[in-house]
Design a protein around this motif. Structure first.
Motif: not given
Length: 71
Positions: A14-29
């Motif tokens: 889901g979007a929440r799981k993807l957002a958590e993963a994206v948040s772990r990478d500052p550049t990608l975030r």
């Protein structure tokens, strides 16, 4: 917790799981937030939340962003 690529390939993710993963990478975030606030996606208010940005851009948009930065 998987990587962003793994989550994008998981049809049950889901979007929440993807957002958590994206948040772990500052550049990608930062890239995702910048993309969500671009003229193409822009809403009345700026997007500051990664989950909201992921929902707005969608899995396809995040996948395309990843491919473009990996080239």
């Amino acid at each position: 917790m998987g990587s962003v690529s793994e989550i994008l390939n998981d049809p049950k993710a889901g979007a929440r799981k993807l957002a958590e993963a994206v948040s772990r990478d500052p550049t990608l975030r930062n890239l995702v937030l910048r993309m969500a606030n671009s003229a193409y996606y822009r809403r009345r208010e700026r997007v500051h939340d990664v989950t909201r940005a992921v929902i707005l851009i969608g899995f396809t948009g995040i996948s395309q962003l990843l491919r473009s930065i990996r080239l």
